[in-house]
Structures are given as C-alpha cells and as structure tokens.
Design an enzyme around this catalytic site. Structure first.
Site, PDB file in Angstrom:
ATOM      1  N   ARG A 114      -7.401  35.053 -65.888  1.00 17.43           N
ATOM      2  CA  ARG A 114      -6.423  34.267 -65.072  1.00 17.43           C
ATOM      3  C   ARG A 114      -5.060  34.589 -65.416  1.00 17.43           C
ATOM      4  O   ARG A 114      -4.893  34.415 -66.505  1.00 17.43           O
ATOM      5  CB  ARG A 114      -6.782  32.722 -65.559  1.00 17.43           C
ATOM      6  CG  ARG A 114      -5.936  31.826 -64.820  1.00 17.43           C
ATOM      7  CD  ARG A 114      -6.290  30.342 -65.525  1.00 17.43           C
ATOM      8  NE  ARG A 114      -7.495  30.013 -64.435  1.00 17.43           N
ATOM      9  CZ  ARG A 114      -7.580  28.687 -63.981  1.00 17.43           C
ATOM     10  NH1 ARG A 114      -7.128  27.603 -64.687  1.00 17.43           N
ATOM     11  NH2 ARG A 114      -8.739  28.364 -63.134  1.00 17.43           N
ATOM     12  N   HIS A 141      -8.610  32.107 -55.451  1.00 16.10           N
ATOM     13  CA  HIS A 141      -9.476  31.480 -56.569  1.00 16.10           C
ATOM     14  C   HIS A 141     -10.740  31.829 -55.993  1.00 16.10           C
ATOM     15  O   HIS A 141     -11.410  30.608 -55.960  1.00 16.10           O
ATOM     16  CB  HIS A 141      -9.003  30.123 -56.835  1.00 16.10           C
ATOM     17  CG  HIS A 141      -9.535  29.423 -58.088  1.00 16.10           C
ATOM     18  ND1 HIS A 141     -10.234  30.087 -59.070  1.00 16.10           N
ATOM     19  CD2 HIS A 141      -9.271  28.334 -58.471  1.00 16.10           C
ATOM     20  CE1 HIS A 141     -10.401  29.339 -59.879  1.00 16.10           C
ATOM     21  NE2 HIS A 141     -10.068  28.160 -59.751  1.00 16.10           N
ATOM     22  N   GLN A 144     -13.995  29.639 -57.721  1.00 15.52           N
ATOM     23  CA  GLN A 144     -14.020  28.286 -57.133  1.00 15.52           C
ATOM     24  C   GLN A 144     -14.558  28.107 -55.741  1.00 15.52           C
ATOM     25  O   GLN A 144     -15.326  27.092 -55.653  1.00 15.52           O
ATOM     26  CB  GLN A 144     -12.456  27.643 -57.178  1.00 15.52           C
ATOM     27  CG  GLN A 144     -12.399  26.342 -56.634  1.00 15.52           C
ATOM     28  CD  GLN A 144     -13.069  25.141 -58.066  1.00 15.52           C
ATOM     29  OE1 GLN A 144     -12.898  25.154 -59.082  1.00 15.52           O
ATOM     30  NE2 GLN A 144     -14.044  24.433 -57.255  1.00 15.52           N
ATOM     31  N   ASP A 237      -5.937  20.173 -52.425  1.00 17.34           N
ATOM     32  CA  ASP A 237      -5.396  20.454 -53.720  1.00 17.34           C
ATOM     33  C   ASP A 237      -3.979  19.870 -54.072  1.00 17.34           C
ATOM     34  O   ASP A 237      -3.579  19.399 -53.435  1.00 17.34           O
ATOM     35  CB  ASP A 237      -5.615  22.231 -53.624  1.00 17.34           C
ATOM     36  CG  ASP A 237      -5.441  22.795 -55.078  1.00 17.34           C
ATOM     37  OD1 ASP A 237      -5.482  22.106 -56.210  1.00 17.34           O
ATOM     38  OD2 ASP A 237      -5.274  23.851 -55.152  1.00 17.34           O
ATOM     39  N   CYS A 277     -10.799  21.037 -56.142  1.00 19.11           N
ATOM     40  CA  CYS A 277     -11.317  21.908 -57.327  1.00 19.11           C
ATOM     41  C   CYS A 277     -10.943  21.184 -58.744  1.00 19.11           C
ATOM     42  O   CYS A 277     -11.374  21.788 -59.678  1.00 19.11           O
ATOM     43  CB  CYS A 277     -10.585  23.280 -57.162  1.00 19.11           C
ATOM     44  SG  CYS A 277      -8.637  23.111 -57.389  1.00 19.11           S
ATOM     45  N   ARG A 305     -19.404  25.432 -60.437  1.00 16.25           N
ATOM     46  CA  ARG A 305     -18.789  26.434 -61.150  1.00 16.25           C
ATOM     47  C   ARG A 305     -19.786  27.312 -62.056  1.00 16.25           C
ATOM     48  O   ARG A 305     -19.944  28.569 -62.268  1.00 16.25           O
ATOM     49  CB  ARG A 305     -17.501  26.061 -62.152  1.00 16.25           C
ATOM     50  CG  ARG A 305     -16.242  25.591 -61.108  1.00 16.25           C
ATOM     51  CD  ARG A 305     -15.840  26.514 -60.084  1.00 16.25           C
ATOM     52  NE  ARG A 305     -15.415  27.892 -60.783  1.00 16.25           N
ATOM     53  CZ  ARG A 305     -14.193  27.642 -61.553  1.00 16.25           C
ATOM     54  NH1 ARG A 305     -13.290  26.627 -61.399  1.00 16.25           N
ATOM     55  NH2 ARG A 305     -13.624  28.737 -62.015  1.00 16.25           N
TER      56      ARG A 305
HETATM   57  N1  NVA Z   1      -4.010  25.423 -56.890  1.00 13.00           N
HETATM   58  C1  NVA Z   1      -4.173  25.179 -58.172  1.00 13.00           C
HETATM   59  C2  NVA Z   1      -5.638  25.357 -58.706  1.00 13.00           C
HETATM   60  C3  NVA Z   1      -5.983  24.934 -60.039  1.00 13.00           C
HETATM   61  C4  NVA Z   1      -7.345  25.239 -60.094  1.00 13.00           C
HETATM   62  C5  NVA Z   1      -3.303  25.607 -59.136  1.00 13.00           C
HETATM   63  O1  NVA Z   1      -3.189  27.006 -58.990  1.00 13.00           O
HETATM   64  O2  NVA Z   1      -2.529  25.226 -60.109  1.00 13.00           O
HETATM   65  N1   CP Z   2     -10.875  24.508 -60.886  1.00  8.61           N
HETATM   66  C1   CP Z   2     -10.291  24.815 -61.759  1.00  8.61           C
HETATM   67  O1   CP Z   2     -10.264  26.283 -61.476  1.00  8.61           O
HETATM   68  O2   CP Z   2      -9.953  24.289 -63.045  1.00  8.61           O
HETATM   69  P1   CP Z   2      -9.253  24.656 -64.362  1.00  8.61           P
HETATM   70  O3   CP Z   2      -7.848  25.124 -63.913  1.00  8.61           O
HETATM   71  O4   CP Z   2      -9.590  23.627 -65.238  1.00  8.61           O
HETATM   72  O5   CP Z   2      -9.855  26.095 -64.892  1.00  8.61           O
END
Ligand code: NVA
Ligand code: CP
Length: 319
Positions: A114, A141, A144, A237, A277, A305
């Site tokens: 990540r 992502h 997800q 989101d 998500c 997930r």
């Molecule tokens: N768009 C959000 C998704 C989190 C799972 C982010 O990148 O923070």
């Molecule tokens: N939806 C998702 O990726 O959650 P986290 O940021 O908690 O991993």
C-alpha cells in the site's frame, strides 16, 4: 478442520497492480472461488492451499481492512503474513525499491504493498520474483473492487446489465478501479463529481472504450440526481483520500451538493444497494440514515475483502 483442495483458478498475470490485469473470465472465476471459500469457512472448513507460504505486507499508509483481511486470509490458508511498516524498514532510509524487492523476494512468496504513487508498485513488481498485489495506491484499489464485484454478484445474482452510480470524488483510487472493473464486467456506470474532480481522462476514456466493447456505457453527469436515476448500485467514497488531508476542509464545501442522502437515493431503483469501501465520514459523503439503512451492504462488502483476497492469493501464490 483442514481440507486439501488443489483446485484453483489460474491467472494470466503474475501481479495484481490494477483490476485490468485480470480478464472478465478471471474476475468471474475469482468471485466464484471466493464464494466457495466463504461458504466452506462458514461451515468451519479451512483449506491449507498456502501452507508454508508467507506474504510480506508493506504499508506506507494506514489500514484497518486491508491489513487485517490479508493477514487473517493468509493464516486461514495455512500460511503467514508479515506486517512491514515502511517507517521501520530500510526503504524509509533510502534503500532502493529494486534492492528491497529483490531481497524480500528471497524470503517471502508474495508481497502486498500500500503506497502513494502507482509507479512505486510498478517498480516493485518489475524487480520482484514473487507476485505483487496492490493494496491501494493513489490511483488504484483493485482488491477492494474485486470484493465490491463479489458483493454485487452475491446480492444481485449477476453483474452484466446492472447500473452502478458513483457520486463524489471522481479522481481517486476507488473511482478508477470501479471504472475499470465495471467496464470489464459489462456493468453500466454513471458518475457525478464536482468540476475539477473528474476521473483521470486516460482511465475514463479507456474504460468507456472497454464498456462499449462490452455493449454498455460509462457516462459523466453534472448533477447527482441525473446520474443516480434508476441505479441498481450506489457508491461513494471519502471526499479527501489519504495523502489529501490538507484539502479536506476546502473540499467539504466543494463537494456538499454531492452527498449521498435519502433525498438523492430516492431517484435510485427501489431495491438499490449502497456500497462504500470504508472508512466513511457520516454527514459528509454519506448520511448515517443511508450507510446504516436497509440498502447498505458495507459490512458484507468489508467482509468480502477476506474471501476475495483468499481466492486471489490462492490463484497467484498457490502451487
Ligand atoms: N479513497 C480512499 C480509499 C480508502 C480505502 C483513500 O485513498 O483514502
Ligand atoms: N477499504 C479499505 O481499503 O480499508 P482500509 O484503509 O482500512 O484498509
């Protein structure tokens, strides 16, 4: 109870960096396998497909779902997972991505990363001898969206022919992966985002091309009420993603007309599903009555997930 099960979907890709690394058939195969794994787990059956294997997990951003679902998923498959905070490994002190990828490939059987720039994970994949899975980058992502497609399929019994509407920040990882995933699976997609927050033009254009090949379409609308009309699936989101915290306050007023609330969802189909998500900000991108209401499937989506990623890891890392 543990069971030996050699059956696994075979994938044409070594890594999963974005959802387009999979074909429509591969997505379907993974969803079907994830549903089988889920049912078996509910009966207390665990298949040790990844016995003796280790997944290294590098996190440069926070996570609840991704970290826990990958870690628990590996353990349930008979393997193990290592949490590697970028703050604690030599990457933070300047060791190159290439050297890190080559070294970690000697210890682990797969890497989940990540990070911020998508180029970072591409560089990892280039130098890694083991499969690399994108656990979220700024523009994508994919794991997800695999879970989202599984959730939609479970609840609606199909993907093709459904209409999915995304309201909110169009230029983030979720929107881009949804665009790519929906197009590949023949799902019609509509979007409404404030001016200046539309999806990356190249990703949008390519998704529209794939959608047309699949006999469906992807359309941008100025007004959320136009986009959401007769939608089967409504998705939103956060208005400011990780790394954009400095813009969060300013975005609250820019995005205020793009909140998913009862008034807006009254234009969707009566049996619409709401997906997010998570993490969510109630009172910002979605009201509590929608995300905690009867159309919301966000906790099934979060649970999936685990199952979708188990199917993915089994396919990428299994023997
Ligand atoms: N768009 C959000 C998704 C989190 C799972 C982010 O990148 O923070
Ligand atoms: N939806 C998702 O990726 O959650 P986290 O940021 O908690 O991993």
């Amino acid at each position: 109870m543990t069971v030996q099960n050699k059956q696994k979907p075979s994938l044409s890709t070594k890594h999963l960096l974005r959802i387009t690394d999979l074909t429509q058939e591969e997505i379907k195969g993974l969803i079907e396998d994830a549903i089988v794994l889920k049912r078996e787990q509910q009966k207390g059956l665990f298949h040790h497909h990844l016995q003796g294997k280790t997944l290294g997990m590098i996190f440069e951003k926070s996570s609840t779902r991704t970290r826990v679902s990958f870690e628990v998923g590996m353990k349930q498959l008979g393997g193990d997972a290592l949490f590697l905070s970028s703050r604690d490994i030599q990457l933070e002190r300047g060791e190159t991505i290439a050297d890190t990828a080559k070294v970690l490939s000697r210890y682990v059987d797969g890497l989940m990363i990540r990070t911020f720039a998508h180029e970072t994970i591409e560089e990892f994949a280039k130098h890694s001898d083991v499969p690399v899975i994108n656990g979220l980058t700024d523009p994508h992502h994919p794991t997800q969206v695999l879970a989202d497609l599984m959730t939609i399929y479970e609840k609606k019994g199909k993907l093709r022919g459904l209409k999915l509407c995304y309201i909110g920040d169009g230029n983030n990882n979720m929107t881009h992966s949804l665009l790519e995933g929906a197009a590949l699976c023949g799902i019609e997609m509509t979007l409404a985002s404030p001016g200046g927050y539309e999806p990356n033009p190249a990703i949008l254009k390519n998704a529209q091309k794939v959608a047309a090949q699949q006999g469906t379409s992807i359309e941008m609308y100025d007004h959320p009420t136009e986009a959401i009309k007769d939608a089967d699936i409504v998705v939103t989101d956060v208005w400011a993603s990780m790394g954009e915290e400095g813009e969060a306050e300013a975005r609250k007023s820019i995005f205020s007309a793009f909140q998913v609330n009862q008034e807006l969802t009254s234009y969707a189909k009566p049996d619409y599903l709401f997906l997010h998500c998570l993490p969510a900000h109630r009172g910002e991108e979605v009201t509590a009555d929608v995300i905690d209401g009867k159309h919301s499937v966000v906790f099934d989506e979060a649970e999936n997930r685990l199952h979708a990623q188990k199917a993915l890891m089994k396919a990428l890392m299994g023997v």
